[in-house]
Design an enzyme around this catalytic site. Structure first.
Site, short mmCIF file in Angstrom:
data_model
loop_
_atom_site.label_atom_id
_atom_site.label_comp_id
_atom_site.label_asym_id
_atom_site.label_seq_id
_atom_site.Cartn_x
_atom_site.Cartn_y
_atom_site.Cartn_z
N LYS A 1 -14.50 5.31 5.54
CA LYS A 1 -14.56 6.55 5.05
C LYS A 1 -16.12 7.08 4.06
O LYS A 1 -16.57 7.87 4.23
CB LYS A 1 -13.69 6.57 3.41
N HIS B 1 0.60 -1.19 -0.55
CA HIS B 1 -0.58 0.05 -0.39
C HIS B 1 0.65 1.30 0.17
O HIS B 1 2.02 1.11 0.16
CB HIS B 1 -1.06 0.14 1.05
#
Length: 963
Positions: free
Chosen positions: A599, A172
């Site tokens: 999110k 990531h």
């Protein structure tokens, strides 16, 4: 002059010492470590850049420490004026200095933690706070705890040898430190550890001190900024380096410790070498979701590279094993085989050891010599395929399966045991067998991840070409019916004449690469944005069509809140299809995503929904008699589901792990988990112990009234979170002004673009930059937003709810972990810093918006402490508090520098008065001026872009979690 200088330095250092927090206990060496590294660094800074630079850095530190002591915002302005008055070269030097000092503070902290662990092992358990929930699970203590809970040693052993923890390394884009620096930091850590050893001679001390100085200077002189983005192959090589450096040797070492722990509870057996306690997988080079740079060629390269590395690692160990196996006594089976191989042996002059024919009285060496030849060929074949795509090494000269590789080693093991040499068999040979069982020939299994939409595009191209309509326009039922009829049939669906767009070709070529490579190179095929059974069946069909003889298991990934809610129903529909049930053989894996759900709805609602979804999925699987493995896609940060491993595992719902755990280890966390031998050991121990404990002693299920309250709070929290993030029309504009989100892309951290679609609002932004940006300003909005509103409303509704929340905190691990992690984030947050960004960067009409959010922050903090029953943040963890206090002045300076530099970048009318250059001997070629030239292509005024990037990296290191 020199004497006055020294005196002055000493007095400033004495002042700095007064600002540092006090010791917490006898075992607290942190202040000493930190002071030593800081002194060394400041001396180097003075040697390289002059006394004035050193003094300036110390002044900044003092002003920042002053602010951290009393939160007087005038100090931030004073600091801002000091920093903006620097010329470009000095600005980079000062920022680099603070970034380096922060990294050194982190290293001091790691050495201190390791030191306290050793002391604790020696003293055995007189630490009150070490027994609390925030420590990790030591394997031996876990086994003893399970015996106290009335489990028998046999039950524990049985559970342990049947469990599997699969750690999935992902690249990531959050590992913001370059590998060149990570290696130097490792050496600094070693020097520091040795310097404080008990039996160190004066000469040793002097040499270590010189080495320490050398490494600190080398790190300071290294460009911290990546000048080009890494490719997926770079990420893969970086990830693989951890196998080389720690994991390869760490696994057998850890398994020995498990054997020892078992012995101590009365089990006189070792863990069988083929027990799959630990497995490794990887997404590097396989994860193509939203990353156009991961092509079929990349996937092929990455698999071959890993196979070459595996063969190389085995090859480098086999001669050591041959040296050990000098015994002459062996069983009949081995003697016959050894004689046969000895006679057929060609000369082997290109080896360093054992290059002549092996004598008859060394049968084990004859067997291992053959293994060595095959490993040499296996490595060569992978190397040739990697470089040119063809190889002249025939397939029968190499190992093609793990069983083939294990067979001669098992023969040696059996023979030694038959001849009464079991202690010898349980030495390096057992370690080697365990490595082969863990890593196989592929080193790691590569997962492939692709978006469901891309598979639909391929099928749409096929159905359109066949003239039976458009797959994308069909209903779910029609899709399923067609897919199942094709899966039950035998005819090929399409030929080479299928018209393909670039995207369609890419998906089909990926399947083709999978079909050409050995099947043990691959793990799961993960479908992101999966919502319906047809998404899974589509991949099954494409695998068959592309000639994959040993198909990958197909894993749906549920991420958004709505997808998580409907996941159990989708999986139930899938299990109700008879063809599919026959295909999976009673085993299914489901992946749940933490980042996007956070999110989408905020941390509280996401955490609760993930909890409920897992419970429901387990029920569905039980109903259909399927063994379910949950794959947890957790990030490194709290906003993306991160946090201490053992706690996260122990707070999962009961029955959801059952000895099978798969979890992602992402970007920046890989270094924290595997960067050093002792870290690698600790990581393997944590995962194994916590998984065992969760299976044998599951956490309590929440009481019905707790569930009702959680449901109620989740609705309020989602509402509050979305009303700010999604419904507030100017929120995106505020977010882009108040944080360095727009500048994030310049960091060259990962190979993946930071947005899914170039334009667009929060929805199109990846979860990682979204959290990275809020972490930079120390406001951490995505983590806490929603908690305050939820607490406030349920307590106002009925004051008894406060007591229920306290009861939940004290009795329910899931709730406690959720609250503790948010409390830790509050400990790292600082609304005063966020206010500074607003004041400098946000337009006047949006200022009240930020003020309102800061009021909400304080209110949430107050309510959180009330629920946890704490008077102050982190009152139960004095060590963590002290560590955060030590870092604060560095981070504050970097924050102020970042905010003012962003102001200079974004506002051309912002004028600053630049003071004369700090180093007296300034000329174009001075060290500071040369730093500016490292980035000749910047579109901003000289030095600004590098200064901003350095502050981002520094703050990320200080927060210890980037995205």
């Amino acid at each position: 002059m020199a004497a006055r200088n020294l005196e002055k330095m000493a007095s400033i250092d004495a002042q700095l010492r007064l600002l540092a927090p006090g010791k917490v206990s006898e075992d607290d060496k942190l202040i000493e470590y930190d002071a030593l590294l800081l002194d060394r660094f400041l001396d180097i800074l003075q040697d390289l850049h002059g006394e004035d630079v050193r003094e300036f850095v110390q002044e900044c530190y003092e002003v920042a420490a002053d602010y951290d002591g009393n939160r007087n915002t005038e100090k931030l302005e004073e600091l801002g004026n000091m920093l903006t008055s620097l010329d470009p070269g000095d600005s980079i030097v000062v920022t680099k200095s603070f970034s380096n000092m922060l990294s050194l503070a982190n290293l001091a902290e790691e050495v201190q933690i390791a030191y306290r662990r050793r002391i604790k092992k020696l003293k055995k358990g007189d630490f009150a706070d070490e027994a609390s929930a925030t420590t990790e699970s030591d394997i031996e203590e876990t086994l003893k705890r399970l015996l106290q809970l009335n489990k028998t040693p046999e039950e524990v052993f049985d559970a342990l040898k049947n469990q599997t923890v699969d750690l999935v390394l992902t690249a990531h884009p959050t590992q913001s430190v370059r590998r060149s620096l990570l290696q130097k930091f490792g050496r600094i850590r070693d020097c520091l550890t040795q310097l404080y050893a008990k039996d160190i001679t004066p000469d040793d001390k002097q040499e270590l001190d010189e080495a320490l100085q050398r490494e600190i200077q080398a790190a300071f002189r290294t460009d911290e900024i990546r000048r080009t983005p890494p490719t997926p192959q770079d990420e893969m090589r970086a990830g693989m380096s951890y196998f080389h450096e720690t994991i390869w040797k760490g696994v057998p070492k850890f398994l020995r410790r498990v054997d020892t722990a078992l012995k101590n509870i009365g089990i006189n057996e070792r863990v069988p070498y083929n027990a799959p306690l630990i497995q490794f997988s990887s997404w590097m080079g396989g994860d193509r979701d939203g990353n156009p740079r991961v092509t079929p060629e990349v996937t092929r390269d990455v698999c071959l590279l890993a196979r070459m590395m595996a063969a190389n690692l085995y090859f480098s160990q086999i001669e050591d094993l041959m040296f050990e196996m000098s015994m002459w006594r062996c069983n009949e089976e081995l003697r016959v085989r050894a004689e046969r191989q000895r006679c057929a042996k060609r000369d082997a002059k290109h080896y360093i050891e054992f290059w002549k024919q092996i004598p008859a009285n060394e049968p084990y060496r004859a067997i291992l010599g053959d293994v060595r030849d095959k490993l040499y060929n296996t490595r060569e074949r992978a190397r040739q395929l990697l470089s040119s795509g063809v190889s002249d090494v025939p397939e029968d000269a190499v190992f093609t399966s793990v069983d083939q590789f294990l067979e001669p080693l098992e023969l040696c093991y059996r023979s030694l045991c038959d001849c009464g040499d079991r202690p010898i068999a349980d030495g390096s040979l057992l370690d080697f067998l365990r490595q082969v069982s863990t890593f196989g020939l592929a080193l790691v299994k590569l997962d492939i991840r692709q978006e469901s939409e891309r598979h639909s595009d391929v099928l749409d191209a096929i159905t359109t070409h066949l003239g039976i309509g458009s797959y994308k326009e069909w209903s779910e039922d029609k899709r399923q019916e067609w897919l199942l009829s094709e899966l039950s049939g035998k005819r090929p669906l399409f030929g080479p004449d299928l018209p393909k767009t670039e995207e369609v070709a890419d998906v089909l070529d990926t399947f083709k690469v999978i079909s050409e490579l050995p099947s043990d190179s691959f793990g799961a095929y993960i479908i992101s944005m999966a919502t319906a059974p047809s998404d899974v069946l589509a991949v099954e069909l494409l695998q068959r069509e592309c000639g994959i003889t040993d198909p990958l298991r197909v894993v749906p990934l549920f991420e958004k809140l709505a997808d998580l809610e409907s996941a159990p129903a989708a999986v139930a529909r899938l299990f109700s299809i008879e063809w599919y049930r026959n295909r999976i053989n009673g085993k299914q894996e489901v992946m749940i995503g933490y980042s996007d759900s956070g999110k989408d709805a905020g941390r509280l609602s996401a955490a609760w929904q993930l909890y409920k979804t897992q419970e429901e999925l387990v029920k569905v699987a039980k109903e259909y008699g399927v063994k379910l493995t949950m794959f947890h896609g957790r990030g490194g940060t709290v906003g993306r589901g991160g946090g201490p491993t053992h706690l996260a595992i122990l707070s999962q719902p009961p029955d959801t792990i059952h000895g099978q755990l798969r979890v992602t280890v992402q970007g920046e966390v890989i270094e924290q988990s595997f960067g050093e031998e002792h870290l690698c050991f600790r990581t393997l121990q944590r995962f194994t112990a916590a998984t065992l404990e969760h299976g044998m002693h599951p956490p309590v299920s929440p009481k019905p009234e707790w569930r009702v309250l959680m449901d109620e709070m989740a609705i309020i929290a989602t509402e509050e979170y979305r009303s700010v993030v999604f419904k507030e029309p100017r929120f995106v504009e505020y977010f882009r002004l108040a944080t360095p989100e727009l500048e994030y892309g310049r960091m060259n951290i990962g190979s993946r673009p930071s947005k899914r679609k170039p334009s667009g609002g929060i929805e199109s932004l990846r979860a990682i930059p979204w959290i990275f940006a809020w972490t930079q300003t120390r406001f951490h909005l995505p983590v806490w937003l929603g908690f305050g509103g939820a607490f406030k409303r349920v307590i106002q509704k009925d004051s008894k709810n406060l007591n229920m929340l306290k009861e939940m905190y004290n009795q329910w691990p899931f709730f406690r972990v959720t609250i503790d992690l948010v409390e830790m984030v509050f400990a790292k947050g600082d609304p005063g810093i966020a206010a500074l960004y607003d004041r400098l960067l946000v337009s006047e009409e949006l200022q009240p918006f930020g003020e309102q959010l800061r009021v909400n922050y304080q209110e949430t903090r107050r309510l959180l402490l009330q629920v946890a029953g704490h008077k102050d943040i982190l009152e139960g963890d004095p060590y963590l508090r002290q560590r955060l206090q030590l870092r604060d002045p560095y981070i504050t300076t970097l924050n102020v520098c970042q905010a003012y530099t962003l102001k200079q970048i974004r506002d051309p009318s912002f004028h600053v008065k630049v003071r004369p250059h700090l180093s007296k001997d300034y000329m174009e070629s001075s060290p500071a001026a040369e730093l500016v030239k490292l980035n000749p292509k910047s579109e901003y005024a000289p030095g600004l872009e590098d200064t901003v990037i350095l502050t981002m990296k520094g703050i990320a290191a200080g927060m210890q979690n980037t995205g």
